[in-house]
Design a protein around this motif. Structure first.
Motif, mmCIF file in Angstrom:
data_model
loop_
_atom_site.group_PDB
_atom_site.id
_atom_site.type_symbol
_atom_site.label_atom_id
_atom_site.label_comp_id
_atom_site.label_asym_id
_atom_site.label_seq_id
_atom_site.Cartn_x
_atom_site.Cartn_y
_atom_site.Cartn_z
ATOM 1 N N UNK A 86 -1.725 -2.837 -8.928
ATOM 2 C CA UNK A 86 -2.345 -2.061 -7.859
ATOM 3 C C UNK A 86 -1.331 -1.087 -7.307
ATOM 4 N N UNK A 87 -1.818 0.046 -6.859
ATOM 5 C CA UNK A 87 -0.949 1.096 -6.336
ATOM 6 C C UNK A 87 -1.691 1.818 -5.227
ATOM 7 N N UNK A 88 -0.975 2.210 -4.192
ATOM 8 C CA UNK A 88 -1.661 2.912 -3.118
ATOM 9 C C UNK A 88 -0.713 3.535 -2.116
ATOM 10 N N UNK B 107 3.013 4.469 3.899
ATOM 11 C CA UNK B 107 3.357 3.168 3.347
ATOM 12 C C UNK B 107 2.850 3.211 1.910
ATOM 13 N N UNK B 108 3.763 3.437 0.978
ATOM 14 C CA UNK B 108 3.350 3.581 -0.421
ATOM 15 C C UNK B 108 3.956 2.458 -1.246
ATOM 16 N N UNK C 9 7.526 1.092 0.317
ATOM 17 C CA UNK C 9 8.377 1.985 1.095
ATOM 18 C C UNK C 9 7.625 2.477 2.322
ATOM 19 N N UNK C 10 8.354 2.661 3.442
ATOM 20 C CA UNK C 10 7.876 3.412 4.589
ATOM 21 C C UNK C 10 8.683 4.713 4.587
ATOM 22 N N UNK D 163 -0.572 2.282 13.022
ATOM 23 C CA UNK D 163 0.430 3.296 12.689
ATOM 24 C C UNK D 163 1.793 2.741 12.297
ATOM 25 N N UNK D 164 2.221 1.653 12.941
ATOM 26 C CA UNK D 164 3.573 1.143 12.701
ATOM 27 C C UNK D 164 3.682 0.246 11.484
ATOM 28 N N UNK D 165 2.549 -0.206 10.928
ATOM 29 C CA UNK D 165 2.615 -1.148 9.803
ATOM 30 C C UNK D 165 1.727 -0.763 8.625
ATOM 31 N N UNK D 166 0.677 0.008 8.876
ATOM 32 C CA UNK D 166 -0.273 0.338 7.805
ATOM 33 C C UNK D 166 -1.369 -0.704 7.635
ATOM 34 N N UNK D 167 -1.294 -1.841 8.358
ATOM 35 C CA UNK D 167 -2.360 -2.846 8.259
ATOM 36 C C UNK D 167 -3.663 -2.253 8.799
ATOM 37 N N UNK D 168 -4.728 -2.355 8.006
ATOM 38 C CA UNK D 168 -5.987 -1.680 8.351
ATOM 39 C C UNK D 168 -7.171 -2.633 8.435
ATOM 40 N N UNK D 169 -7.155 -3.708 7.679
ATOM 41 C CA UNK D 169 -8.343 -4.551 7.507
ATOM 42 C C UNK D 169 -8.830 -5.141 8.832
#
Length: 392
Positions: free
Chosen positions: A249-251, A164-165, A215-216, A280-286
């Motif tokens: 911001x970029x990541x 997820x960039x 993008x995914x 894994x399916x969304x990139x949400x980490x917090x």
């Protein structure tokens, strides 16, 4: 003779996972008589990122939540809708506020030390772990590292690895075009170019918002590709007129069901993104990290080898199927999400992504997805499982 400074625990990385773990340890009486070292190459004083999550009512991060939204917007070429997400709110925490709050909370705690140093090597020696930085050498009984590199996951072929960039601009505009109570969760009405691409928009007021091109997909783009997409969206979709960029911001966040277990040892545990804690399916980490930290802390108290803790559940398999589909049909991502938002309310989507849905709700959610490509992915994954050679 090499000088080695001894600690009971070393935490590498003062990001979300590292600071949450450090805070949990120093505020638990069980660890009162232990020594903890927190290492990071950065002083963590800048607003280098934002984290977003959904939540019912007030939560443990309320004091540092800088903005909330009660509505989300989903858009695509053939379908768009504004949703009320009650009883949830979509919330944002700015990196700078998070770091300050957590470092302030660590002040005055005599059993923790913060050093701004870059780690060069971690070695499990059996009875202890040796950590070498660019200027010092430390050892500890247990080490927790949030240091992530994509090669940790991409060396294998069993599980797909997407990214997820994104690149985002916080913009101020002259026209009041934003709805401050509505976050654009996904807007797929932009050229897909063979990938899963969408705009993500967080309005802070009628004249200010974070606009992010996301993008995914497997590979990142040149910086100007993200910037050109944002410019086109601002000028042609939002028609916002003149604007100024106040922050950027970029990541990139890994999207994979590879569980990182082979990197853990009895005395070293990877946490956060490096531990596979990004959904894994969304990139949400917090919030995924916030939920795993108490489990990890309770496990540390047992004294069991760190590599025996597993977070895998049925949602892991659901995520795996989704990533199998997205890896093979990356140009179909917008259709998958369009189908989901057409047939499911966001409350069910949030419950499912929070891994709090019932099995019956799981079925309803899965049936909201395009069936053919998911059935194909299911049988391919099952076939791979039975075809794989059994360990000797």
């Amino acid at each position: 003779m090499e000088k080695i400074t001894q600690f009971d625990y070393i935490i590498i990385g003062a990001g979300a996972a590292g600071l949450m773990l450090a805070s949990a340890l120093v505020n638990d009486d069980f660890f009162n008589n232990t020594s903890i070292l927190l290492l990071d190459r950065d002083a963590k004083r800048s607003n280098d990122r934002t984290w977003c999550f959904w939540e019912k009512g007030e939560g443990s991060f309320e004091s540092i939540v800088s903005k909330t939204w009660n509505h989300i917007y989903f858009g695509s070429e053939n379908f768009s809708k504004d949703y009320s997400i009650t009883p949830y709110q979509y919330k944002m925490v700015r990196g700078a506020n998070f770091y300050k709050a957590y470092f302030d909370g660590l002040k005055g705690k005599s059993n923790i030390t913060f050093q701004q140093e870059e780690v060069a090597e971690i070695v499990d020696m059996g009875s202890k772990v040796k950590v070498t930085t660019h200027r010092s050498t430390y050892s500890a009984s247990k080490v927790f590292s949030s240091s992530f590199d994509y090669t940790m996951a991409t060396h294998q072929k069993k599980y797909p690895v997407l990214q997820q960039h994104f690149l985002g601009w916080t913009v101020k505009i002259e026209k009041p075009v934003f709805n401050p109570d509505q976050a654009t969760y996904m807007d797929f009405s932009i050229p897909q170019k063979g990938n899963t691409r969408f705009m993500y928009l967080l309005p802070f007021s009628k004249n200010e918002a974070l606009v992010e091109y996301t993008l995914f997909s497997k590979n990142r783009l040149p910086k100007e590709a993200y910037e050109n997409a944002i410019i086109h969206y601002l000028e042609n979709h939002l028609k916002c007129g003149r604007y100024s960029i106040t922050e950027t911001e970029q990541g990139s966040i890994p999207m994979t069901c590879y569980d990182f277990s082979e990197h853990h040892t009895e005395n070293i545990r990877y946490i956060g993104t490096a531990g596979g804690w990004a959904k894994p399916s969304t990139g949400y980490t917090f919030m995924s990290t916030a939920k795993k930290i108490p489990v990890l802390v309770d496990f540390i108290k047992t004294g069991k080898p760190l590599n025996t803790l597993s977070f895998k559940n049925r949602f892991w398999f659901y995520d795996l199927l989704f990533l199998d589909v997205l890896a093979k049909h990356n140009d179909q991502g917008h259709k998958i999400f369009e189908s989901l938002f057409k047939k499911s309310d966001p409350q069910l989507i949030f419950r499912f992504l929070d891994e709090k849905s019932s099995f019956r709700e799981d079925i309803d959610f899965i049936l909201s997805c395009p069936k053919k490509i998911f059935i194909e992915a299911f049988f391919n994954r099952i076939f791979k499982r039975f075809r794989s050679p059994k360990p000797k």
